[in-house]
Design an enzyme around this catalytic site. Sequence first.
Site, PDB file in Angstrom:
ATOM      1  N   GLY A 128      -9.378  65.482  41.286  1.00  0.00           N
ATOM      2  CA  GLY A 128      -8.091  65.215  40.637  1.00  0.00           C
ATOM      3  C   GLY A 128      -8.127  65.338  39.122  1.00  0.00           C
ATOM      4  O   GLY A 128      -7.199  64.945  38.441  1.00  0.00           O
ATOM      5  N   GLY A 130      -8.440  68.250  37.548  1.00  0.00           N
ATOM      6  CA  GLY A 130      -8.091  69.608  37.133  1.00  0.00           C
ATOM      7  C   GLY A 130      -9.331  70.470  36.957  1.00  0.00           C
ATOM      8  O   GLY A 130      -9.304  71.468  36.251  1.00  0.00           O
ATOM      9  N   LEU A 131     -10.434  70.084  37.600  1.00  0.00           N
ATOM     10  CA  LEU A 131     -11.676  70.848  37.493  1.00  0.00           C
ATOM     11  C   LEU A 131     -12.005  71.564  38.806  1.00  0.00           C
ATOM     12  O   LEU A 131     -13.130  71.973  39.042  1.00  0.00           O
ATOM     13  CB  LEU A 131     -12.838  69.940  37.079  1.00  0.00           C
ATOM     14  N   SER A 132     -11.012  71.692  39.667  1.00  0.00           N
ATOM     15  CA  SER A 132     -11.149  72.475  40.898  1.00  0.00           C
ATOM     16  C   SER A 132     -12.190  71.962  41.864  1.00  0.00           C
ATOM     17  O   SER A 132     -13.001  72.720  42.388  1.00  0.00           O
ATOM     18  CB  SER A 132     -11.458  73.933  40.580  1.00  0.00           C
ATOM     19  N   GLU A 166      -6.529  77.289  50.892  1.00  0.00           N
ATOM     20  CA  GLU A 166      -5.750  76.414  49.996  1.00  0.00           C
ATOM     21  C   GLU A 166      -4.240  76.617  50.215  1.00  0.00           C
ATOM     22  O   GLU A 166      -3.479  75.658  50.311  1.00  0.00           O
ATOM     23  CB  GLU A 166      -6.125  76.775  48.552  1.00  0.00           C
ATOM     24  N   ASP A 178      -9.297  79.724  40.637  1.00  0.00           N
ATOM     25  CA  ASP A 178     -10.335  78.716  40.806  1.00  0.00           C
ATOM     26  C   ASP A 178     -11.452  79.219  41.721  1.00  0.00           C
ATOM     27  O   ASP A 178     -12.638  79.012  41.453  1.00  0.00           O
ATOM     28  CB  ASP A 178      -9.734  77.429  41.383  1.00  0.00           C
TER      29      ASP A 178
HETATM   30  C1  GLA Z   1      -4.435  75.279  39.606  1.00  0.00           C
HETATM   31  C2  GLA Z   1      -4.381  76.422  40.600  1.00  0.00           C
HETATM   32  C3  GLA Z   1      -4.750  77.746  39.944  1.00  0.00           C
HETATM   33  C4  GLA Z   1      -3.951  77.977  38.669  1.00  0.00           C
HETATM   34  C5  GLA Z   1      -3.986  76.732  37.789  1.00  0.00           C
HETATM   35  C6  GLA Z   1      -3.084  76.861  36.593  1.00  0.00           C
HETATM   36  O1  GLA Z   1      -5.754  75.077  39.188  1.00  0.00           O
HETATM   37  O2  GLA Z   1      -5.262  76.187  41.667  1.00  0.00           O
HETATM   38  O3  GLA Z   1      -4.558  78.801  40.870  1.00  0.00           O
HETATM   39  O4  GLA Z   1      -2.637  78.361  38.967  1.00  0.00           O
HETATM   40  O5  GLA Z   1      -3.619  75.559  38.490  1.00  0.00           O
HETATM   41  O6  GLA Z   1      -3.556  77.843  35.735  1.00  0.00           O
END
Ligand code: GLA
Length: 388
Positions: A128, A130-132, A166, A178
């Site tokens: 959560g 924003g680091l995938s 996803e 990502d």
């Molecule tokens: C998330 C999504 C990505 C991209 C970013 C925004 O991380 O998974 O595909 O769209 O937001 O840049």
Amino acid sequence: MSDPIPAAAALLSTLTDRAPEGVWSAPGRVNLIGEHTDYNEGFVLPFAIGHRTAAAVALRDDDLVRVVSDFADEPVDVSLADLDDAIERGGLDWAAYPLGVAWALRAAAGHGAARGVDIAIASDVPVGAGLSSSAAIESSVASALNDVWDAGLDRVALARIGRIAENDAVGAPTGIMDQMASMLGRADAATFLDCRSLETASVDLGFGAAGLEILVIDTLVKHAHSSGGYRERRASCEAGAAALGVPWLRDVAVADLDRARDLLDDETFRRVRHIVTENQRVLDTVEALRTDGPRAIGELLTASHVSMRDDFEISVAELDLAVETALAAGAIGARMTGGGFGGAAIALLPADRIEDAASAVAHAFATAGYTAPHTFTVTPSEGARRDA
Ligand code: GLA
């Protein structure tokens, strides 16, 4: 947090007596610049980080795919025969990520390739932020099943499978950035990706040599891309492209913006302007890194944040405060990273300013009455790999 590779192997041994086939891992990512451009067929410049998710896998004698992870109490299993229906039914919660990958990979590799497996997942990628963390799960499981099922798919194909999981199993309408970052990362480099052609180039970052480091400031404000703002922004971009008569906003140049202003309502125009200028900033960042090195990219990073804050409107007060405070504490550039509406900001700082910047941010958050953020540095690292 413990090393996810031995942790995944240990977790697998609680599930089965069978010897593991191996352990695979894949990293989370920081997006250096290029936000919300991926699903507009534009440009992005992420790098894989040292935080990883590991998947340990053992074969089974039956046709169950069973997944367990260190962030859930109970294993979840689905038979290969029921996999299509289970994905269709939904409601799989976290297990939608690994099971979605199994489902998409089986479709790509042919049903004959798939066999029953136990998959144990352990991770040190913050969830959560924003680091995938999701792409790290997808890429580790895709790499594992590609080998165990002998599917012979290449890294780009595996990134596509992660995105299908996803989009269609989890239900988040994200782009492919990502998964590509997690599959293709290289130490000390970022992955420059053209999201139209899926062509990539590794771009040296040289942070260490320049005496710089990336500080991540996780605001702990949670977001979910399967709902709300992310989906709305995507819809605005598609509406803007349609009104301008182009397939994707990738096809709009900075020089076209004057005409776009006349054709679009104010809000759609600002959404479009973010994407169009952000694509240009990615190209400019790549050029600056190649010609002048990492100290030259600061203004581009900060301009990207301003564009997300004012035009795309995906920042939150905590992210803005993190960026402003880091800049005041000596950052060369700073921006929120990832999909927005929470998560983390990054700041590019001289290594000897990291500690001061982190305490300045902690102090500013306390003064504003916000939850104390998590701050840590990240290192541009290698992408998905087999570890054992
Ligand atoms: C998330 C999504 C990505 C991209 C970013 C925004 O991380 O998974 O595909 O769209 O937001 O840049």
